[in-house]
Design a protein around this motif. Structure first.
Motif, PDB file in Angstrom:
ATOM      1  N   ASP A   4       0.806  -1.225   0.000  1.00  0.00           N
ATOM      2  CA  ASP A   4       0.000   0.000   0.000  1.00  0.00           C
ATOM      3  C   ASP A   4       0.840   1.277   0.000  1.00  0.00           C
ATOM      4  OD1 ASP A   4      -2.525  -1.099  -0.237  1.00  0.00           O
ATOM      5  OD2 ASP A   4      -2.748  -1.370   1.934  1.00  0.00           O
ATOM      6  N   GLN A  17      -3.165 -13.782 -11.137  1.00  0.00           N
ATOM      7  CA  GLN A  17      -4.573 -13.415 -11.037  1.00  0.00           C
ATOM      8  C   GLN A  17      -5.228 -14.071  -9.823  1.00  0.00           C
ATOM      9  OE1 GLN A  17      -5.743 -14.710 -14.973  1.00  0.00           O
ATOM     10  NE2 GLN A  17      -5.853 -12.615 -15.738  1.00  0.00           N
ATOM     11  N   LYS A  74      -3.008  -7.937  -1.475  1.00  0.00           N
ATOM     12  CA  LYS A  74      -4.235  -7.206  -1.151  1.00  0.00           C
ATOM     13  C   LYS A  74      -5.137  -7.047  -2.366  1.00  0.00           C
ATOM     14  CE  LYS A  74      -2.527  -4.739   2.854  1.00  0.00           C
ATOM     15  NZ  LYS A  74      -2.568  -3.465   3.601  1.00  0.00           N
ATOM     16  N   LYS A  75      -4.532  -7.124  -3.545  1.00  0.00           N
ATOM     17  CA  LYS A  75      -5.329  -7.002  -4.762  1.00  0.00           C
ATOM     18  C   LYS A  75      -4.602  -7.707  -5.898  1.00  0.00           C
ATOM     19  CE  LYS A  75      -6.986  -3.703  -8.219  1.00  0.00           C
ATOM     20  NZ  LYS A  75      -6.920  -2.294  -8.689  1.00  0.00           N
ATOM     21  N   TYR A  76      -5.284  -8.683  -6.501  1.00  0.00           N
ATOM     22  CA  TYR A  76      -4.704  -9.362  -7.660  1.00  0.00           C
ATOM     23  C   TYR A  76      -5.031  -8.595  -8.934  1.00  0.00           C
ATOM     24  CZ  TYR A  76      -3.355 -13.633  -5.165  1.00  0.00           C
ATOM     25  OH  TYR A  76      -2.749 -14.540  -4.337  1.00  0.00           O
ATOM     26  N   SER A 104      -6.233  -8.031 -12.764  1.00  0.00           N
ATOM     27  CA  SER A 104      -7.151  -8.749 -13.649  1.00  0.00           C
ATOM     28  C   SER A 104      -6.446  -9.167 -14.935  1.00  0.00           C
ATOM     29  CB  SER A 104      -8.370  -7.877 -13.977  1.00  0.00           C
ATOM     30  OG  SER A 104      -7.971  -6.644 -14.554  1.00  0.00           O
ATOM     31  N   LYS A 106       0.695  -3.670  -4.239  1.00  0.00           N
ATOM     32  CA  LYS A 106      -0.535  -4.292  -3.723  1.00  0.00           C
ATOM     33  C   LYS A 106      -0.350  -5.762  -3.372  1.00  0.00           C
ATOM     34  CE  LYS A 106      -3.676  -2.266  -3.292  1.00  0.00           C
ATOM     35  NZ  LYS A 106      -4.058  -1.321  -2.215  1.00  0.00           N
ATOM     36  N   GLY A 107       0.798  -6.330  -3.714  1.00  0.00           N
ATOM     37  CA  GLY A 107       0.978  -7.730  -3.363  1.00  0.00           C
ATOM     38  C   GLY A 107       2.329  -8.270  -3.790  1.00  0.00           C
ATOM     39  N   ASP A 111      -0.600  -1.539  -8.330  1.00  0.00           N
ATOM     40  CA  ASP A 111      -2.022  -1.232  -8.330  1.00  0.00           C
ATOM     41  C   ASP A 111      -2.617  -1.091  -9.720  1.00  0.00           C
ATOM     42  OD1 ASP A 111      -0.425   1.052  -8.621  1.00  0.00           O
ATOM     43  OD2 ASP A 111      -2.029   2.376  -7.953  1.00  0.00           O
ATOM     44  N   ASP A 161      -2.110  -3.103 -12.338  1.00  0.00           N
ATOM     45  CA  ASP A 161      -2.013  -4.405 -13.008  1.00  0.00           C
ATOM     46  C   ASP A 161      -0.612  -4.711 -13.538  1.00  0.00           C
ATOM     47  OD1 ASP A 161      -4.639  -4.869 -12.433  1.00  0.00           O
ATOM     48  OD2 ASP A 161      -5.297  -5.170 -14.492  1.00  0.00           O
TER      49      ASP A 161
END
Length: 284
Positions: free
Chosen positions: A37, A178, A220-222, A224, A246-247, A256, A258
């Protein structure tokens, strides 16, 4: 801000909640999970061969080859031998040298694991027993089981070759990033797989039920539709890679927007890493 030469992230799976990742440099290391983050910047500064330690600037980037090695070291050093990627080519058990017999005996003549791992499909792989969990983490596996343990790399290699006729041998990095995965009946899968192994390794079969390891990654967010960001001196012209983290999964940093950054692919790259809130980052 920290400067150093990238090597693959090390990991610690002892936490019951998720995996901890670290970037290790000559005199310090970073707990990468702290960056989640936060907006970070990875600025390229050239390359340094992980073998001979020779520094290579961007104008001579083509000399830099693979696995963090310059072309000369890649062609000469034992850790870049063909048996690394193709374990069935191992010959130390026959007392035959490839590049450095002492080095090859150290790595090849130790217990090896043939395993099955899953993300969006089941794949087969080989690793030294001592780094089994690390190998699964590096590949971003969702679950994995030890299929068979053998005393050297050659036997693991010929077992993998036999199993590759029935299983994939590579992970789909896009699907893995993903967050997709399949549910596997591991007891049934192990029974099926053991029917395919060669006669030379059947005596090493362990009939105990499989004990799948499940791995939880700090994501925290994969993305797409993951898109790769690379350090490429010809195209990026030394521009930094900037984004909010984010990960982390496998050896990838996930941003964040992609975009993803494969740390292992950039071994040997000299970088400067900075973060928008440096006072909240601990450097060890």
């Amino acid at each position: 801000m920290i400067e150093g030469v990238l090597t693959k992230m090390t990991s610690d799976s002892k936490s019951q909640n998720q995996i901890d990742y670290f970037l290790c440099f000559d005199n310090s290391f970073l707990h990468v999970n702290q960056f989640l983050d936060k907006k970070i910047s990875i600025s390229p500064q050239g390359c340094q061969c992980l073998g001979c330690q020779k520094k290579i600037d961007s104008t001579h980037f083509k000399v830099f080859f693979s696995r963090g090695l310059c072309r000369k070291c890649f062609n000469l050093r034992p850790e870049a031998g063909d048996w690394i990627i193709s374990p069935e080519l191992s010959k130390a058990h026959l007392d035959i040298e490839d590049r450095d017999l002492e080095f090859e005996k150290k790595y090849q003549l130790q217990p090896h694991i043939v395993y099955l791992a899953s993300t969006n499909k089941i794949k087969v792989g080989v690793t030294r027993k001592e780094q089994m969990i690390t190998r699964w983490i590096d590949q971003g596996a969702h679950q994995a089981i030890k299929l068979i343990e053998v005393p050297n790399r050659y036997l693991a290699g010929i077992t993998e070759v036999a199993l590759k006729k029935h299983y994939a041998s590579a992970t789909s990095w896009q699907k893995m990033l993903q967050g997709s995965y399949i549910d596997v009946d591991w007891e049934k899968e192990k029974t099926t797989a053991l029917d395919f192994i060669p006669p030379e390794t059947k005596k090493y079969i362990n009939s105990e039920p499989p004990n799948p390891v499940q791995l939880e990654y700090p994501v925290k967010k994969y993305p797409s539709k993951p898109k790769t960001s690379r350090i490429d001196y010809q195209n990026l012209q030394n521009e930094p890679i900037v984004g909010t983290l984010k990960g982390i999964r496998g050896q990838y940093l996930i941003f964040d927007d992609d975009r993803v950054f494969n740390v292992r692919r950039h071994e040997g790259h000299m970088v400067t890493i900075s973060v928008n809130k440096p006072e909240s980052i601990l450097i060890f």
